[in-house]
Design an enzyme around this catalytic site. Sequence first.
Site, PDB file in Angstrom:
ATOM      1  N   LYS A  90      51.886  70.788  51.845  1.00 20.81           N
ATOM      2  CA  LYS A  90      50.843  70.545  50.848  1.00 20.81           C
ATOM      3  C   LYS A  90      51.377  69.565  49.839  1.00 20.81           C
ATOM      4  CE  LYS A  90      46.908  71.505  48.834  1.00 20.81           C
ATOM      5  NZ  LYS A  90      46.633  70.049  48.965  1.00 20.81           N
ATOM      6  N   GLN A 111      58.022  68.449  45.672  1.00 18.33           N
ATOM      7  CA  GLN A 111      56.849  69.283  45.967  1.00 18.33           C
ATOM      8  C   GLN A 111      57.240  70.629  46.588  1.00 18.33           C
ATOM      9  OE1 GLN A 111      53.667  67.325  45.542  1.00 18.33           O
ATOM     10  NE2 GLN A 111      52.860  69.373  45.267  1.00 18.33           N
ATOM     11  N   LYS A 114      58.176  72.848  43.621  1.00 21.30           N
ATOM     12  CA  LYS A 114      56.997  73.045  42.777  1.00 21.30           C
ATOM     13  C   LYS A 114      56.035  74.049  43.424  1.00 21.30           C
ATOM     14  CE  LYS A 114      55.172  69.252  41.512  1.00 21.30           C
ATOM     15  NZ  LYS A 114      54.424  68.024  41.231  1.00 21.30           N
ATOM     16  N   LYS A 126      54.201  65.058  51.254  1.00 28.99           N
ATOM     17  CA  LYS A 126      53.620  63.990  50.424  1.00 28.99           C
ATOM     18  C   LYS A 126      53.339  62.794  51.318  1.00 28.99           C
ATOM     19  CE  LYS A 126      52.638  63.110  46.034  1.00 28.99           C
ATOM     20  NZ  LYS A 126      52.169  63.988  44.967  1.00 28.99           N
ATOM     21  N   GLY A 165      45.007  64.358  46.273  1.00 34.15           N
ATOM     22  CA  GLY A 165      45.125  63.079  45.578  1.00 34.15           C
ATOM     23  C   GLY A 165      46.446  62.933  44.847  1.00 34.15           C
ATOM     24  N   ASP A 166      46.678  61.753  44.327  1.00 34.81           N
ATOM     25  CA  ASP A 166      47.822  61.429  43.456  1.00 34.81           C
ATOM     26  C   ASP A 166      47.457  60.071  42.860  1.00 34.81           C
ATOM     27  OD1 ASP A 166      50.810  62.352  42.875  1.00 34.81           O
ATOM     28  OD2 ASP A 166      50.921  60.204  43.187  1.00 34.81           O
ATOM     29  N   THR A 210      45.868  69.691  36.581  1.00 35.23           N
ATOM     30  CA  THR A 210      47.250  69.240  36.326  1.00 35.23           C
ATOM     31  C   THR A 210      47.463  69.001  34.828  1.00 35.23           C
ATOM     32  OG1 THR A 210      47.230  68.202  38.494  1.00 35.23           O
ATOM     33  CG2 THR A 210      49.037  67.599  37.023  1.00 35.23           C
ATOM     34  N   ASN A 241      44.002  60.616  35.908  1.00 36.36           N
ATOM     35  CA  ASN A 241      43.553  62.015  36.014  1.00 36.36           C
ATOM     36  C   ASN A 241      44.390  62.960  35.155  1.00 36.36           C
ATOM     37  OD1 ASN A 241      44.299  64.695  37.798  1.00 36.36           O
ATOM     38  ND2 ASN A 241      42.111  64.317  37.618  1.00 36.36           N
ATOM     39  N   SER A 378      44.737  73.487  43.810  1.00 38.48           N
ATOM     40  CA  SER A 378      44.424  73.072  45.181  1.00 38.48           C
ATOM     41  C   SER A 378      44.535  74.266  46.122  1.00 38.48           C
ATOM     42  CB  SER A 378      45.396  71.991  45.654  1.00 38.48           C
ATOM     43  OG  SER A 378      45.010  70.733  45.183  1.00 38.48           O
TER      44      SER A 378
HETATM   45  P1  NDP Z   1      46.068  58.130  38.336  1.00 37.46           P
HETATM   46  O1  NDP Z   1      46.088  57.082  39.374  1.00 37.46           O
HETATM   47  O2  NDP Z   1      44.810  58.857  38.041  1.00 37.46           O
HETATM   48  O3  NDP Z   1      46.634  57.557  36.956  1.00 37.46           O
HETATM   49  C1  NDP Z   1      47.889  56.980  36.870  1.00 37.46           C
HETATM   50  C2  NDP Z   1      48.061  56.414  35.485  1.00 37.46           C
HETATM   51  O4  NDP Z   1      49.399  55.994  35.339  1.00 37.46           O
HETATM   52  C3  NDP Z   1      47.204  55.189  35.230  1.00 37.46           C
HETATM   53  O5  NDP Z   1      46.866  55.119  33.872  1.00 37.46           O
HETATM   54  C4  NDP Z   1      48.136  54.056  35.643  1.00 37.46           C
HETATM   55  O6  NDP Z   1      47.829  52.804  35.026  1.00 37.46           O
HETATM   56  C5  NDP Z   1      49.449  54.574  35.129  1.00 37.46           C
HETATM   57  N1  NDP Z   1      50.530  54.009  35.939  1.00 37.46           N
HETATM   58  C6  NDP Z   1      50.696  54.102  37.287  1.00 37.46           C
HETATM   59  N2  NDP Z   1      51.764  53.430  37.679  1.00 37.46           N
HETATM   60  C7  NDP Z   1      52.276  52.907  36.565  1.00 37.46           C
HETATM   61  C8  NDP Z   1      53.405  52.091  36.313  1.00 37.46           C
HETATM   62  N3  NDP Z   1      54.206  51.690  37.310  1.00 37.46           N
HETATM   63  N4  NDP Z   1      53.661  51.754  35.026  1.00 37.46           N
HETATM   64  C9  NDP Z   1      52.847  52.170  34.015  1.00 37.46           C
HETATM   65  N5  NDP Z   1      51.764  52.933  34.203  1.00 37.46           N
HETATM   66  C10 NDP Z   1      51.497  53.278  35.448  1.00 37.46           C
HETATM   67  O7  NDP Z   1      47.224  59.167  38.777  1.00 37.46           O
HETATM   68  P2  NDP Z   1      47.411  60.690  38.343  1.00 37.46           P
HETATM   69  O8  NDP Z   1      46.986  60.863  36.930  1.00 37.46           O
HETATM   70  O9  NDP Z   1      46.821  61.543  39.392  1.00 37.46           O
HETATM   71  O10 NDP Z   1      48.984  60.856  38.463  1.00 37.46           O
HETATM   72  C11 NDP Z   1      49.869  60.558  37.373  1.00 37.46           C
HETATM   73  C12 NDP Z   1      51.209  61.220  37.620  1.00 37.46           C
HETATM   74  O11 NDP Z   1      51.039  62.647  37.727  1.00 37.46           O
HETATM   75  C13 NDP Z   1      51.946  60.812  38.886  1.00 37.46           C
HETATM   76  O12 NDP Z   1      53.345  60.870  38.675  1.00 37.46           O
HETATM   77  C14 NDP Z   1      51.575  61.907  39.872  1.00 37.46           C
HETATM   78  O13 NDP Z   1      52.498  62.024  40.929  1.00 37.46           O
HETATM   79  C15 NDP Z   1      51.605  63.117  38.949  1.00 37.46           C
HETATM   80  N6  NDP Z   1      50.874  64.278  39.407  1.00 37.46           N
HETATM   81  C16 NDP Z   1      49.526  64.202  39.679  1.00 37.46           C
HETATM   82  C17 NDP Z   1      48.837  65.311  40.089  1.00 37.46           C
HETATM   83  C18 NDP Z   1      47.367  65.313  40.256  1.00 37.46           C
HETATM   84  O14 NDP Z   1      46.787  66.396  40.425  1.00 37.46           O
HETATM   85  N7  NDP Z   1      46.681  64.183  40.223  1.00 37.46           N
HETATM   86  C19 NDP Z   1      49.538  66.602  40.313  1.00 37.46           C
HETATM   87  C20 NDP Z   1      50.931  66.601  39.894  1.00 37.46           C
HETATM   88  C21 NDP Z   1      51.560  65.462  39.487  1.00 37.46           C
HETATM   89  P3  NDP Z   1      47.166  51.614  35.913  1.00 37.46           P
HETATM   90  O15 NDP Z   1      45.752  52.035  36.095  1.00 37.46           O
HETATM   91  O16 NDP Z   1      47.348  50.396  35.083  1.00 37.46           O
HETATM   92  O17 NDP Z   1      47.940  51.565  37.196  1.00 37.46           O
END
Ligand code: NDP
Length: 446
Positions: A90, A111, A114, A126, A165-166, A210, A241, A378
């Site tokens: 997962k 993961q 976690k 992943k 998603g991620d 999250t 997100n 999830s």
């Molecule tokens: P999203 O794609 O919804 O958002 C990512 C955000 O981070 C955007 O604002 C993006 O900006 C910014 N970002 C991405 N890459 C970079 C970078 N290299 N430098 C600066 N900013 C960056 O992703 P999520 O919110 O889903 O995920 C965010 C983090 O949380 C990740 O590490 C993910 O693995 C982790 N996570 C997510 C979960 C989930 O349920 N979604 C669960 C657990 C962990 P831009 O649009 O400009 O790229």
Amino acid sequence: MDAALEKVHEEVLRRNPGESEFHQAVTEIFETLSPVMKRHPEYAEQSILQRMCEPERQIIFRVPWLDDEGNVHINRGFRVEFNSALGPYKGGLRFHPSLYLGIVKFLGFEQIFKNALTGMPIGGGKGGSDFNPAGRSEDEIMRFCQSFMTELYRHIGEYTDVPAGDIGVGGREIGYLFGQYKRITNKWEAGTLTGKGISWGGSLARTEATGYGAVMFTDSMLHTKNQSMDGQTVAVSGSGNVAIYAIQKATQLGATVVTASDSSGYVHDPDGIDLDLLRQIKEVERGRISDYADRRGGKATYQSSGSVWDVPVTVALPCATQNELTEENAKTLIKNGVVALAEGANMPCTHDAAAAFKEAGVLFGPGKAANAGGVATSALEMQQNAVRDSWSFSYTHDRLEQIMTDIHDRCVATAEDFGVPGDYVMGANIAGFTKVADAMLAQGVV
Ligand code: NDP
């Protein structure tokens, strides 16, 4: 790290050259395991660590697709099925141009622990692609997702591997992926993907989980020091997100969130982020964070250089991506009086930044504990799918809250048990590791 661990650690790095993020994640776990390996010699006797560091299966595939002008593009798809001791693999799918095997393996490795911490029956995996969704049309995103699933479908299933998603993969992409899975398999198998739309098998509160969970975890950490989120000034990075719902929950609990960012820059809004405006720009219009400052007016400013960590705050919630918070950022936050940090993103703090927070006595919630609310919800979505039911928002939210409290308390109790009270990194790593290790021992050499 003691000598026996060091030997295994060196071997893992040697066998996985050029995968710096995977090395970082492995090192961070190994550095905390000496006391548990001493207490449980059977783990070393059965080579549990060596087995844990080697994914059960790694799938890499070609993803060809056509853009709107008819040009052919080729991306690379990945799915790393890391560990199934506790349940089906997962973990999310990430679409980002920086993605390569080393990042997928770091995320998959994290993961495992976690998912164990959630207490739910889920293993670790992943995946994703180096596809860049930025600037692509709806049709291009759909065609890419369909091509990606045309290979992935044969490797997943509700009893095998359940992606979600991620970064770059939200409700829209999960919809296209699910549609193609259903079309190829001729099965309406909701439990194969999570993060689905509410009207077709999704779970209420999954979108929020999250970010909400990370703030709940922070609140629990603060309670151990007779504080709470109420009245805190908070810096959040990202505007995706995790960030959006971290901002929402922190605000609900009485904090003022003063920053948000994307990969181009950040906004500082001393009056508190206007969440409706942020959601309109990022979720509806899929615009840039720079638009926020222009439309918000007042004291809100946009900065294209520096980082959110330059802003004086008492709580920091990195919610964007790995290694976004450096040692220098950590020192600035500490100088400015930060009391707590929870990793909403996966491994957002560099190794040295995490060490600086530990040294300064900052409450530090590592990602594998603090952001586990997403995968836990999830798993609740999978439960609802299995019994063809859908629960209310408040019921699912309350389950999430209980899960986050349990994870927090398990980290605290484990850290105390191993003589390092208040060390959430040790607590999370050891609690997650022992759960998986014991299941692997029970299941034999497989
Ligand atoms: P999203 O794609 O919804 O958002 C990512 C955000 O981070 C955007 O604002 C993006 O900006 C910014 N970002 C991405 N890459 C970079 C970078 N290299 N430098 C600066 N900013 C960056 O992703 P999520 O919110 O889903 O995920 C965010 C983090 O949380 C990740 O590490 C993910 O693995 C982790 N996570 C997510 C979960 C989930 O349920 N979604 C669960 C657990 C962990 P831009 O649009 O400009 O790229």
